[in-house]
Write a protein that holds these residues in place. Sequence first.
Motif, PDB file in Angstrom:
ATOM      1  N   THR A   1      21.898  62.587  80.996  1.00 16.08           N
ATOM      2  CA  THR A   1      20.847  62.264  79.728  1.00 16.08           C
ATOM      3  C   THR A   1      20.056  61.461  80.980  1.00 16.08           C
ATOM      4  O   THR A   1      20.748  60.547  82.560  1.00 16.08           O
ATOM      5  CB  THR A   1      21.477  61.940  79.003  1.00 16.08           C
ATOM      6  N   LEU A   2      19.315  60.679  80.300  1.00 18.66           N
ATOM      7  CA  LEU A   2      18.083  59.291  81.348  1.00 18.66           C
ATOM      8  C   LEU A   2      19.102  58.251  80.531  1.00 18.66           C
ATOM      9  O   LEU A   2      19.527  57.450  79.055  1.00 18.66           O
ATOM     10  CB  LEU A   2      16.591  59.702  80.993  1.00 18.66           C
ATOM     11  N   CYS A   3      18.427  56.973  81.144  1.00 18.62           N
ATOM     12  CA  CYS A   3      19.376  55.843  81.025  1.00 18.62           C
ATOM     13  C   CYS A   3      18.011  54.914  81.495  1.00 18.62           C
ATOM     14  O   CYS A   3      18.087  55.257  82.776  1.00 18.62           O
ATOM     15  CB  CYS A   3      20.344  55.144  81.363  1.00 18.62           C
ATOM     16  N   LYS A   4      16.920  54.318  80.821  1.00 22.84           N
ATOM     17  CA  LYS A   4      15.960  53.459  81.783  1.00 22.84           C
ATOM     18  C   LYS A   4      15.275  54.982  82.566  1.00 22.84           C
ATOM     19  O   LYS A   4      14.998  53.810  83.671  1.00 22.84           O
ATOM     20  CB  LYS A   4      16.666  52.417  82.501  1.00 22.84           C
ATOM     21  N   GLY A   5      15.283  55.699  82.439  1.00 24.90           N
ATOM     22  CA  GLY A   5      14.324  56.302  82.883  1.00 24.90           C
ATOM     23  C   GLY A   5      15.426  56.601  84.378  1.00 24.90           C
ATOM     24  O   GLY A   5      14.718  57.897  85.036  1.00 24.90           O
TER      25      GLY A   5
ATOM     26  N   PRO B   1       6.668  66.373  76.188  1.00 27.65           N
ATOM     27  CA  PRO B   1       5.426  66.277  77.739  1.00 27.65           C
ATOM     28  C   PRO B   1       6.029  65.692  78.540  1.00 27.65           C
ATOM     29  O   PRO B   1       5.544  66.301  79.353  1.00 27.65           O
ATOM     30  CB  PRO B   1       4.393  65.210  77.178  1.00 27.65           C
ATOM     31  N   HIS B   2       7.723  65.371  78.326  1.00 26.50           N
ATOM     32  CA  HIS B   2       7.693  65.095  80.748  1.00 26.50           C
ATOM     33  C   HIS B   2       8.581  65.997  80.856  1.00 26.50           C
ATOM     34  O   HIS B   2       9.899  66.014  81.895  1.00 26.50           O
ATOM     35  CB  HIS B   2       8.226  63.960  80.658  1.00 26.50           C
ATOM     36  N   VAL B   3       8.811  67.222  80.222  1.00 23.87           N
ATOM     37  CA  VAL B   3       9.551  68.568  80.536  1.00 23.87           C
ATOM     38  C   VAL B   3       9.623  68.805  82.019  1.00 23.87           C
ATOM     39  O   VAL B   3      10.247  69.002  83.328  1.00 23.87           O
ATOM     40  CB  VAL B   3      10.034  70.198  79.317  1.00 23.87           C
ATOM     41  N   LYS B   4       8.296  69.250  82.586  1.00 22.66           N
ATOM     42  CA  LYS B   4       7.609  69.293  83.649  1.00 22.66           C
ATOM     43  C   LYS B   4       8.110  68.401  84.820  1.00 22.66           C
ATOM     44  O   LYS B   4       8.567  68.786  85.737  1.00 22.66           O
ATOM     45  CB  LYS B   4       6.598  69.871  83.339  1.00 22.66           C
ATOM     46  N   ASP B   5       7.531  67.042  84.292  1.00 22.13           N
ATOM     47  CA  ASP B   5       8.067  66.186  85.489  1.00 22.13           C
ATOM     48  C   ASP B   5       9.343  65.649  85.353  1.00 22.13           C
ATOM     49  O   ASP B   5       9.840  65.296  86.345  1.00 22.13           O
ATOM     50  CB  ASP B   5       7.070  65.319  85.764  1.00 22.13           C
ATOM     51  N   MET B   6      10.265  65.289  84.078  1.00 24.92           N
ATOM     52  CA  MET B   6      11.894  65.108  84.581  1.00 24.92           C
ATOM     53  C   MET B   6      12.609  65.909  84.012  1.00 24.92           C
ATOM     54  O   MET B   6      13.669  65.291  84.299  1.00 24.92           O
ATOM     55  CB  MET B   6      11.203  63.924  83.177  1.00 24.92           C
TER      56      MET B   6
ATOM     57  N   TYR C   1      14.017  58.799  69.361  1.00 28.98           N
ATOM     58  CA  TYR C   1      13.851  57.067  69.288  1.00 28.98           C
ATOM     59  C   TYR C   1      13.733  56.702  70.928  1.00 28.98           C
ATOM     60  O   TYR C   1      12.530  55.417  70.551  1.00 28.98           O
ATOM     61  CB  TYR C   1      15.964  56.760  68.617  1.00 28.98           C
ATOM     62  N   LYS C   2      14.162  57.515  71.395  1.00 29.23           N
ATOM     63  CA  LYS C   2      13.451  57.116  72.803  1.00 29.23           C
ATOM     64  C   LYS C   2      12.252  57.077  73.238  1.00 29.23           C
ATOM     65  O   LYS C   2      11.812  56.751  74.320  1.00 29.23           O
ATOM     66  CB  LYS C   2      14.480  56.951  74.124  1.00 29.23           C
ATOM     67  N   LYS C   3      11.478  58.318  72.976  1.00 32.44           N
ATOM     68  CA  LYS C   3      10.908  58.452  72.835  1.00 32.44           C
ATOM     69  C   LYS C   3       9.890  59.390  74.530  1.00 32.44           C
ATOM     70  O   LYS C   3       9.298  58.069  75.701  1.00 32.44           O
ATOM     71  CB  LYS C   3       9.463  58.020  72.673  1.00 32.44           C
ATOM     72  N   CYS C   4      10.825  59.861  75.004  1.00 31.64           N
ATOM     73  CA  CYS C   4      11.481  59.995  76.623  1.00 31.64           C
ATOM     74  C   CYS C   4      10.547  61.538  76.848  1.00 31.64           C
ATOM     75  O   CYS C   4      10.180  61.949  77.709  1.00 31.64           O
ATOM     76  CB  CYS C   4      13.156  60.591  76.130  1.00 31.64           C
TER      77      CYS C   4
END
Length: 117
Positions: free
Chosen positions: A71-75, A36-41, A26-29
């Motif tokens: 978890t993330l909220c607004k990055g 795709p963002h596991v390595k950087d985030m 849903y959030k496309k995090c």
Amino acid sequence: MKSEILDAPAKPGMTPSSRKLNCWEYKKCGRQPQGPHVKDMGLCPASMETALDDVHDGTNAGRACWVISGTLCKGVVQGTFANKYKNCEICDFYQLVRKEEGPNFVHSIVLLKRIKK
């Protein structure tokens, strides 16, 4: 544990377009396994919390992310449940899950007890 990335229906008879989304979809995090963002985030802890697998028809804690620390909220990475819950209550994804689940919505206190077992 279910497949790490769901492209298939969650339950027999459901089509990919009718199944319920996990928070990372849903959030496309991009923080789900192989995202795709596991390595950087980093890997999202909601995608790995197996104690909540199938809650609200989600994968791991993908439809109960508000009770998971980190978890993330607004990055921005959020803290503990106690620190983040007020923000989660107004989150569009949380509101979507509440609406979709209606009377079958599993309240946070029940979810937290499942995690602590």
